[in-house]
Write an enzyme that holds these catalytic residues in place. Structure first.
Site, short mmCIF file in Angstrom:
data_model
loop_
_atom_site.label_atom_id
_atom_site.label_comp_id
_atom_site.label_asym_id
_atom_site.label_seq_id
_atom_site.Cartn_x
_atom_site.Cartn_y
_atom_site.Cartn_z
N GLU A 181 0.88 -1.18 0.00
CA GLU A 181 0.00 0.00 0.00
C GLU A 181 0.91 1.22 0.00
O GLU A 181 1.45 1.60 1.05
CB GLU A 181 -0.89 -0.02 1.25
CG GLU A 181 -1.89 -1.17 1.30
CD GLU A 181 -3.08 -0.97 0.37
OE1 GLU A 181 -3.36 0.19 0.01
OE2 GLU A 181 -3.70 -1.97 -0.02
N CYS A 215 -2.21 9.62 2.66
CA CYS A 215 -1.75 9.01 1.40
C CYS A 215 -2.71 9.34 0.25
O CYS A 215 -2.28 9.45 -0.89
CB CYS A 215 -1.61 7.51 1.56
SG CYS A 215 -3.11 6.73 2.14
P1 NAD Z 1 8.21 4.57 5.19
O1 NAD Z 1 8.25 3.74 3.96
O2 NAD Z 1 9.37 5.44 5.50
O3 NAD Z 1 8.02 3.65 6.50
C1 NAD Z 1 6.99 2.69 6.61
C2 NAD Z 1 7.47 1.53 7.46
O4 NAD Z 1 8.57 0.90 6.82
C3 NAD Z 1 7.94 1.93 8.86
O5 NAD Z 1 7.39 0.98 9.79
C4 NAD Z 1 9.44 1.84 8.79
O6 NAD Z 1 10.04 1.42 10.00
C5 NAD Z 1 9.68 0.79 7.71
N1 NAD Z 1 10.89 1.05 6.94
C6 NAD Z 1 11.38 2.27 6.56
N2 NAD Z 1 12.52 2.11 5.84
C7 NAD Z 1 12.74 0.78 5.75
C8 NAD Z 1 13.76 -0.02 5.14
N3 NAD Z 1 14.76 0.53 4.46
N4 NAD Z 1 13.66 -1.36 5.24
C9 NAD Z 1 12.64 -1.94 5.91
N5 NAD Z 1 11.67 -1.24 6.53
C10 NAD Z 1 11.70 0.10 6.45
O7 NAD Z 1 6.85 5.38 5.07
P2 NAD Z 1 6.30 6.50 6.02
O8 NAD Z 1 7.17 7.71 5.89
O9 NAD Z 1 6.04 5.96 7.38
O10 NAD Z 1 4.88 6.79 5.36
C11 NAD Z 1 4.68 7.72 4.35
C12 NAD Z 1 4.42 7.05 3.03
O11 NAD Z 1 3.45 6.03 3.16
C13 NAD Z 1 3.84 8.02 2.00
O12 NAD Z 1 4.45 7.79 0.76
C14 NAD Z 1 2.38 7.66 1.95
O13 NAD Z 1 1.74 7.99 0.74
C15 NAD Z 1 2.43 6.21 2.17
N6 NAD Z 1 1.17 5.73 2.71
C16 NAD Z 1 0.40 4.92 1.96
C17 NAD Z 1 -0.84 4.50 2.44
C18 NAD Z 1 -1.74 3.60 1.66
O14 NAD Z 1 -2.69 3.12 2.26
N7 NAD Z 1 -1.51 3.33 0.40
C19 NAD Z 1 -1.25 4.93 3.71
C20 NAD Z 1 -0.43 5.76 4.43
C21 NAD Z 1 0.78 6.15 3.94
#
Ligand code: NAD
Length: 429
Positions: A181, A215
């Site tokens: 997602e 998002c």
């Molecule tokens: P992110 O990808 O930085 O982090 C999400 C999760 O991934 C966290 O739990 C984090 O610990 C983990 N993570 C981060 N880097 C990682 C790595 N290198 N390896 C493994 N795990 C890792 O995202 P965010 O900043 O928390 O959220 C924002 C993004 O999420 C935006 O792009 C937003 O559009 C998207 N989003 C999508 C939805 C949806 O339903 N489609 C909903 C909310 C947010």
């Protein structure tokens, strides 16, 4: 699910406090965009779980006369749910409800960037489930990587497109199926001949809720040239109506998650000329709702997902131009079209691709239980909510139950029938 619901209700105030500490979310928004959605998902699943989990009969070809064919949903096993910080409660809890409803065990990895909510999630899960069934694994990127190095039966990830690629790569080494997602730039097309006041209010609500850290928030507006000025005036009026003349001081206006994102947004703001807003407070980590004009298509503002309260307004003269603009970019998670022209709505629906669409509204398509929620292309793969969640976390096992009374010899070698005869038989498949 009943125990989970009870635990959530018992911890309701703690959840609101944590949401307020991490994001400055007020109680009502904490309920409408987080807790309320999870409770509603639990109720919906409880009501429908019998029909979702029933084996489904399908037609059996005549050549297997006397037999039967059906599909049995079975749990994958243990699923890993990784969540982001922007709706930190519902974005791990709603997938968890689906995972439990389908009969799976789960490990939940909430975001380290919203630590107060993560801690409440851990308390709720620890007090509700034995760790062998549902466990919370708090931590940052290292914890996430450690979890990804282990074999899960399904990975459900919500977060950025960049990290989505890392998740898929890790899942590939174990051939683990994934739902991703992700995010992206969701356009909001505003045609002429609409109720401008209504549209402006619906856009301002969808954009500035949670300070634009949503998002599916409208990322930018593409408005018909004829009504641009009036639309902007009405969005400004809506902002005033919602948050007063000084939104940064409004208790109903969330703040930016941290200094890194605060600085990123202030830098993005420079890519346009400010029509309204542009105020900020580093101390409160808050940026006021800001409308931007004169935005260049190739600027960083129009390349990256904004994920904050900056709203660029671009114009078009024909709906084809708007469709072309959207199609020059990766497929978005959501697309919004405000129009009263059925032909134009049809044109946009037929000629663009996005995770979901909301016509004459924003955001609300994702809270409709019957509508699966998910992205397409760079905005993600897979879908969930309601029945789609149940199916996502289930392997749909196909079963043919043949009879044992007779055996058609025709299919066995040495073949005594012609290929033409077999072609006729295959018409009855
Ligand atoms: P992110 O990808 O930085 O982090 C999400 C999760 O991934 C966290 O739990 C984090 O610990 C983990 N993570 C981060 N880097 C990682 C790595 N290198 N390896 C493994 N795990 C890792 O995202 P965010 O900043 O928390 O959220 C924002 C993004 O999420 C935006 O792009 C937003 O559009 C998207 N989003 C999508 C939805 C949806 O339903 N489609 C909903 C909310 C947010």
């Amino acid at each position: 699910m009943e125990r989970l619901k009870q635990s959530i209700l018992e911890s309701e105030n703690k959840i609101y406090e944590a949401l307020n500490k991490d994001l400055g979310k007020c109680k009502v928004e904490g309920f409408t965009t987080e807790v309320g959605l999870v409770l509603s998902e639990i109720d919906y699943m409880k009501k429908n779980i019998y029909s979702f989990s029933k084996r489904k009969k399908v037609k059996t070809p005549i050549m297997f006369f006397g037999g039967s064919s059906y599909i049995i949903p079975e749990p994958y096993g243990t699923v890993l749910i990784i969540g982001p910080w922007n709706y930190p409660f519902q974005l791990v809890m709603i997938p968890l409800v689906g995972a439990i409803a389908s009969g799976n065990c789960a490990v939940v990895k909430p975001s380290e960037i919203s630590p107060n909510v993560s801690s409440v999630i851990t308390q709720i899960l620890n007090s509700t489930f034995a760790k062998e069934y549902v466990a919370s694994a708090e931590g940052g990127i290292d914890a996430s990587k450690e979890l990804l190095s282990q074999k899960f039966d399904y990975i459900f990830y919500t977060g950025s497109t960049a990290v989505g690629k890392v998740i898929m790569e890790a899942a590939a080494s174990n051939l683990t199926p994934v739902t991703l997602e992700l995010g992206g730039k969701s356009p909001c097309i505003v045609d002429e001949n609409i109720n401008i006041k209504n549209a402006a209010r619906r856009i301002a609500w969808g954009k500035f809720m949670n300070s634009g850290q949503t998002c599916v928030a409208p990322d930018y507006i593409l408005v018909h040239k004829k009504i641009k000025k009036e639309l902007v005036e009405n969005i400004i009026a809506s902002i005033n109506e919602f948050y007063g003349p000084n939104p940064i001081d409004s208790k109903d206006y969330a703040h930016i998650i941290n200094e890194k994102h605060f600085a990123r947004l202030l830098s993005l703001m420079k890519d346009g000329s400010i029509l309204y807003g542009g105020k900020s407070s580093k101390e409160k980590l808050s940026i006021s709702p800001t409308i931007l004009d004169c935005v260049c298509e190739n600027s960083k503002l129009m390349q990256d997902e904004i994920f904050g309260p900056l709203l660029p307004v671009l114009e078009f003269e024909s709906i084809d131009e708007a469709v072309g603009f959207v199609n020059r970019r990766p497929k978005p998670l959501a697309l919004y079209i405000f129009s009263n022209d059925k032909a134009n709505i049809k044109k946009v629906l037929r000629n663009t691709s996005s995770g979901g669409v909301c016509v004459n509204d924003t955001i609300n398509h994702i809270i409709t239980h019957g509508l699966p929620f998910g992205g397409v292309g760079e905005s993600g793969m897979g879908r969930y909510h309601g029945k789609a969640s149940f199916d996502t976390f289930s392997h749909l096992k196909s079963v043919l139950f043949n009879q044992t009374v007779y055996d058609m010899k025709l299919k066995y070698p040495p073949y005594t029938v012609s290929i033409d005869f077999m072609k006729r038989v295959f018409r009855f498949l």
